[in-house]
Design a protein around this motif. Structure first.
Motif, mmCIF file in Angstrom:
data_model
loop_
_atom_site.group_PDB
_atom_site.id
_atom_site.type_symbol
_atom_site.label_atom_id
_atom_site.label_comp_id
_atom_site.label_asym_id
_atom_site.label_seq_id
_atom_site.Cartn_x
_atom_site.Cartn_y
_atom_site.Cartn_z
ATOM 1 N N GLU A 6 -65.161 -68.247 50.504
ATOM 2 C CA GLU A 6 -64.735 -67.007 51.149
ATOM 3 C C GLU A 6 -64.199 -67.296 52.542
ATOM 4 O O GLU A 6 -64.676 -68.211 53.218
ATOM 5 C CB GLU A 6 -65.902 -66.019 51.273
ATOM 6 C CG GLU A 6 -66.613 -65.679 49.982
ATOM 7 C CD GLU A 6 -67.784 -66.615 49.701
ATOM 8 O OE1 GLU A 6 -68.568 -66.306 48.781
ATOM 9 O OE2 GLU A 6 -67.896 -67.662 50.375
ATOM 10 N N TRP A 38 -66.296 -59.636 43.692
ATOM 11 C CA TRP A 38 -66.833 -59.538 45.038
ATOM 12 C C TRP A 38 -68.177 -58.835 44.968
ATOM 13 O O TRP A 38 -68.307 -57.787 44.336
ATOM 14 C CB TRP A 38 -65.877 -58.796 45.954
ATOM 15 C CG TRP A 38 -64.650 -59.588 46.291
ATOM 16 C CD1 TRP A 38 -63.415 -59.492 45.716
ATOM 17 C CD2 TRP A 38 -64.551 -60.610 47.287
ATOM 18 N NE1 TRP A 38 -62.549 -60.386 46.287
ATOM 19 C CE2 TRP A 38 -63.231 -61.090 47.266
ATOM 20 C CE3 TRP A 38 -65.435 -61.166 48.212
ATOM 21 C CZ2 TRP A 38 -62.777 -62.098 48.115
ATOM 22 C CZ3 TRP A 38 -64.992 -62.164 49.052
ATOM 23 C CH2 TRP A 38 -63.669 -62.631 49.003
ATOM 24 N N TYR A 95 -70.812 -61.163 52.365
ATOM 25 C CA TYR A 95 -69.900 -60.942 51.247
ATOM 26 C C TYR A 95 -69.718 -62.239 50.472
ATOM 27 O O TYR A 95 -69.426 -63.285 51.062
ATOM 28 C CB TYR A 95 -68.552 -60.436 51.766
ATOM 29 C CG TYR A 95 -68.612 -58.995 52.212
ATOM 30 C CD1 TYR A 95 -69.206 -58.636 53.426
ATOM 31 C CD2 TYR A 95 -68.096 -57.973 51.416
ATOM 32 C CE1 TYR A 95 -69.275 -57.314 53.822
ATOM 33 C CE2 TYR A 95 -68.160 -56.652 51.804
ATOM 34 C CZ TYR A 95 -68.754 -56.327 53.008
ATOM 35 O OH TYR A 95 -68.830 -55.007 53.402
ATOM 36 N N CYS A 97 -68.019 -64.130 46.872
ATOM 37 C CA CYS A 97 -67.186 -64.074 45.681
ATOM 38 C C CYS A 97 -67.876 -64.903 44.594
ATOM 39 O O CYS A 97 -68.607 -65.857 44.885
ATOM 40 C CB CYS A 97 -65.758 -64.561 45.936
ATOM 41 S SG CYS A 97 -65.564 -66.217 46.617
#
Length: 121
Positions: A6, A38, A95, A97
């Motif tokens: 990311e 995500w 966050y 992925c």
């Protein structure tokens, strides 16, 4: 061995758009039966799936975030992207992925290391 990374800003101001990139290596994002997702984790809370773009370019989103979320891709760079509009401090999270296998609900076999994004003025 698939690797996901990311990237993007670590600080976003309220009301702005959060934009993140996930770069995949070791496997193509157009390979059948994978969905590139995500997922986020706010501080002190569990994982929240945000949405995914499948190998064929189709997308699906969490109903709670659908109005603010867009996932796209650049197959020439083997990257996929997250845009989250009108962010608030409640969007502060790590966050991630990930590569989902098969159909929803996905099982994930590869994850990025995650990136902390803080929403603050």
């Amino acid at each position: 061995q698939v690797q996901l990374q990311e990237s993007g800003p670590d600080l976003v101001k309220p009301s702005q758009t959060l934009s993140l990139t996930c770069t995949a290596s070791g496997g193509s994002i157009t390979t059948s039966d994978y969905a590139w997702s995500w997922i986020r984790q706010p501080p002190g809370k569990g994982l929240e799936w945000m949405g995914a773009i499948a190998y064929d370019g189709s997308t699906n989103y969490s109903p709670s975030l659908k109005s603010r979320t867009s996932i796209s891709r650049d197959t020439s760079k083997n990257q996929f992207f997250l845009q989250l509009t009108s962010v608030t401090p409640e969007d502060t999270a790590v966050y991630y992925c990930g590569r989902g296998v098969g159909r929803w609900p996905y099982e994930y076999d590869y994850w990025g290391q995650g990136t902390q994004v803080t929403v603050s003025s």
